[in-house]
Design an enzyme around this catalytic site. Structure first.
Site, PDB file in Angstrom:
ATOM      1  N   ASP A 111     -19.139  22.291   1.405  1.00  0.00           N
ATOM      2  CA  ASP A 111     -17.722  21.929   1.268  1.00  0.00           C
ATOM      3  C   ASP A 111     -17.627  20.407   1.288  1.00  0.00           C
ATOM      4  O   ASP A 111     -18.158  19.750   2.189  1.00  0.00           O
ATOM      5  CB  ASP A 111     -16.921  22.535   2.435  1.00  0.00           C
ATOM      6  CG  ASP A 111     -15.425  22.356   2.242  1.00  0.00           C
ATOM      7  OD1 ASP A 111     -14.726  23.370   2.124  1.00  0.00           O
ATOM      8  OD2 ASP A 111     -14.954  21.204   2.207  1.00  0.00           O
ATOM      9  N   ASP A 143     -13.697  22.542  -4.205  1.00  0.00           N
ATOM     10  CA  ASP A 143     -14.697  21.684  -3.541  1.00  0.00           C
ATOM     11  C   ASP A 143     -15.683  22.457  -2.672  1.00  0.00           C
ATOM     12  O   ASP A 143     -16.319  21.880  -1.806  1.00  0.00           O
ATOM     13  CB  ASP A 143     -14.005  20.594  -2.715  1.00  0.00           C
ATOM     14  CG  ASP A 143     -13.556  21.065  -1.353  1.00  0.00           C
ATOM     15  OD1 ASP A 143     -13.220  22.256  -1.204  1.00  0.00           O
ATOM     16  OD2 ASP A 143     -13.564  20.231  -0.425  1.00  0.00           O
ATOM     17  N   GLU A 144     -15.809  23.765  -2.901  1.00  0.00           N
ATOM     18  CA  GLU A 144     -16.776  24.483  -2.056  1.00  0.00           C
ATOM     19  C   GLU A 144     -17.479  25.592  -2.831  1.00  0.00           C
ATOM     20  O   GLU A 144     -16.938  26.139  -3.790  1.00  0.00           O
ATOM     21  CB  GLU A 144     -16.113  25.055  -0.797  1.00  0.00           C
ATOM     22  CG  GLU A 144     -15.016  26.000  -1.082  1.00  0.00           C
ATOM     23  CD  GLU A 144     -14.382  26.594   0.169  1.00  0.00           C
ATOM     24  OE1 GLU A 144     -15.118  27.025   1.075  1.00  0.00           O
ATOM     25  OE2 GLU A 144     -13.152  26.650   0.204  1.00  0.00           O
TER      26      GLU A 144
HETATM   27  N1  DCP Z   1      -5.886  21.128  -0.836  1.00  0.00           N
HETATM   28  C1  DCP Z   1      -4.530  21.184  -1.118  1.00  0.00           C
HETATM   29  N2  DCP Z   1      -3.664  21.767  -0.228  1.00  0.00           N
HETATM   30  C2  DCP Z   1      -4.135  22.311   0.927  1.00  0.00           C
HETATM   31  C3  DCP Z   1      -5.508  22.262   1.222  1.00  0.00           C
HETATM   32  C4  DCP Z   1      -6.368  21.649   0.310  1.00  0.00           C
HETATM   33  O1  DCP Z   1      -4.105  20.694  -2.168  1.00  0.00           O
HETATM   34  N3  DCP Z   1      -3.283  22.869   1.784  1.00  0.00           N
HETATM   35  C5  DCP Z   1      -6.788  20.446  -1.789  1.00  0.00           C
HETATM   36  C6  DCP Z   1      -7.039  19.024  -1.378  1.00  0.00           C
HETATM   37  C7  DCP Z   1      -8.407  19.028  -0.790  1.00  0.00           C
HETATM   38  C8  DCP Z   1      -9.099  20.137  -1.545  1.00  0.00           C
HETATM   39  O2  DCP Z   1      -8.065  21.089  -1.838  1.00  0.00           O
HETATM   40  O3  DCP Z   1      -9.077  17.773  -0.949  1.00  0.00           O
HETATM   41  C9  DCP Z   1     -10.207  20.804  -0.761  1.00  0.00           C
HETATM   42  O4  DCP Z   1      -9.670  21.428   0.385  1.00  0.00           O
HETATM   43  P1  DCP Z   1     -10.390  21.419   1.776  1.00  0.00           P
HETATM   44  O5  DCP Z   1      -9.709  22.418   2.642  1.00  0.00           O
HETATM   45  O6  DCP Z   1     -11.864  21.543   1.604  1.00  0.00           O
HETATM   46  O7  DCP Z   1     -10.035  20.001   2.402  1.00  0.00           O
HETATM   47  P2  DCP Z   1     -10.724  18.608   2.177  1.00  0.00           P
HETATM   48  O8  DCP Z   1     -11.935  18.687   1.301  1.00  0.00           O
HETATM   49  O9  DCP Z   1      -9.692  17.638   1.720  1.00  0.00           O
HETATM   50  O10 DCP Z   1     -11.120  18.193   3.648  1.00  0.00           O
HETATM   51  P3  DCP Z   1     -12.334  18.749   4.540  1.00  0.00           P
HETATM   52  O11 DCP Z   1     -13.202  17.577   4.788  1.00  0.00           O
HETATM   53  O12 DCP Z   1     -11.676  19.245   5.786  1.00  0.00           O
HETATM   54  O13 DCP Z   1     -13.004  19.844   3.756  1.00  0.00           O
HETATM   55 MG    MG Z   2     -13.381  20.140   1.647  1.00  0.00          MG
END
Ligand code: DCP
Ligand code: MG
Length: 378
Positions: free
Chosen positions: A33, A131-132
């Site tokens: 992720d 992203d995962e």
């Molecule tokens: N995303 C979004 N709305 C949300 C959650 C996520 O638009 N409620 C989008 C933005 C994030 C991407 O999806 O960058 C990936 O989600 P993640 O939950 O993996 O969150 P991040 O990658 O941003 O942070 P982390 O480091 O916690 O994985």
């Molecule tokens: Mg993420």
């Protein structure tokens, strides 16, 4: 004297043919992720943002903006900002943060680059969101070899794309996913089979993908706080409260998860439509039909572990004149209430009072999910 299998069968003796020997070695699943994905992509492209509180989402309009935070850098998280928080609240928490609108097409391209790096290793790959992804690396044979691969993947992503990620390695998908999350950012966590239960047991139930706030509160009400509490709880009482899905939930709590890493064939849209037996202009019936169709397509979405951003409503009037209207939401959703509201509003835009023969809803522009899916709560 060796007996033939047929002969043993006649005598009631069970023999194991070589090709029916059960595979007992544990699976090795890797879950990757990306860290603060959207924000990291922006920071990579604009080095002046590095080390700063960066928030991606709606325009905060000096605290008066509507909409939510998509994500934010870890520097912004130190101020308490989180994904899905109202942007106005994020502005109050950190007014000096750098607020940027999302650039989805950019993130989709970077996502494809990441998936290509993963795919190049030749293991079964399942992308589960932008992203995962999971990789089934069981063929490597040992957790040590899997950890080496994880280090190589992290290096390649950092060198080629300038981005960091977190990786979990475990005998099941659920535990690999939990593991990738616990040492973010930049984490690498391997949970070997013998440590599976001690790893899970003390964790809050909320760590289980699929348990959201609502289910967590109900579990708390039943005195269930940790994964161990959940595993030990009376199964009949859990089923009485949550239905049959409680069985799968309790299995997960016990470290059992048979789900496989499945390569997707790329679902592009899900849709449902209904033709009325008699053309109708009855607005109550039409609204109820829209709601039912919305609920149905959302069920399909959750079956596929998908989130969508585009809702399209189709109306066919008597005389076969068909009109459609689509709206792209500011964020991905699988929430029936959101889809219903959007579909009703689209319907109002195209309904001109004539009698209707057919109504349909299509959902598209997918981001796969699974962790954010609230299976118990839909
Ligand atoms: N995303 C979004 N709305 C949300 C959650 C996520 O638009 N409620 C989008 C933005 C994030 C991407 O999806 O960058 C990936 O989600 P993640 O939950 O993996 O969150 P991040 O990658 O941003 O942070 P982390 O480091 O916690 O994985
Ligand atoms: Mg993420």
């Amino acid at each position: 004297m060796t007996q033939s299998p047929e002969c043993n069968q006649r005598r009631g003796i069970k023999t194991l043919e070589p090709d029916t020997v059960q595979e007992t070695s544990p699976r090795i699943i890797l879950h990757l992720d990306m860290d603060s994905f959207y924000a990291s992509v922006e920071m990579q492209e604009r080095p002046e943002l590095k080390g700063k509180a960066v928030v991606i989402g709606a325009d905060p309009k000096q605290g008066k903006g509507r909409g939510v935070v998509a994500t934010c850098s870890y520097e912004a998280r130190a101020f308490g900002i989180r994904s899905a928080m109202p942007i106005s609240q994020a502005f109050v928490l950190c007014p000096h943060a750098i607020f940027l609108p999302p650039d989805f097409s950019r993130y989709v391209k970077v996502s494809a680059d990441i998936m290509a790096i993963l795919k190049a290793h030749g293991f079964p790959l399942q992308q589960v969101s932008i992203d995962e992804a999971f990789l089934d690396v069981s063929q490597l044979g040992t957790f040590a070899a899997a950890a080496n691969l994880a280090v190589r993947i992290k290096d390649t992503i950092l060198t080629r794309l300038g981005l960091t990620c977190s990786i979990g390695i475990a005998p099941t998908k659920v535990v690999a996913k939990i593991a990738s999350d616990i040492h973010k950012p930049g984490g690498l966590t391997a949970v070997e089979p013998e440590n599976l239960f001690s790893f899970l047991a003390p964790m809050p139930v909320r760590k289980i993908p699929g348990i959201g706030k609502k289910t967590e509160t109900e579990l708390f009400g039943m005195g269930i706080r940790t994964i161990q509490d959940l595993a030990a709880y009376d199964t009949r009482l859990l089923i009485a409260r949550f239905g049959r899905s409680a069985i799968a939930l309790q299995e997960i709590a016990a470290g059992i998860d048979r789900s496989e890493v499945k390569e997707r064939d790329g679902v592009k849209s899900v849709s449902r439509e209904t033709t009325f037996t008699e053309n109708t202009g009855d607005e109550q019936l039409l609204a109820a039909t829209i709601d039912a169709l919305a609920d149905e397509v959302c069920r399909n979405l959750s079956d596929e572990s998908l989130h969508c951003r585009t809702v399209t409503v189709k109306v066919r009037y008597e005389g076969f004149i068909t009109r459609t209207k689509a709206r792209t939401l500011p964020h991905f959703t699988a929430d029936p209430a959101t889809v219903r509201t959007c579909a009703r509003s689209l319907f109002c835009d195209i309904f001109d009072g004539r009698k209707i023969r057919l109504l349909g809803i299509r959902l598209s522009s997918f981001d796969t999910c699974d962790s954010r899916q609230m299976k118990l709560e839909v």
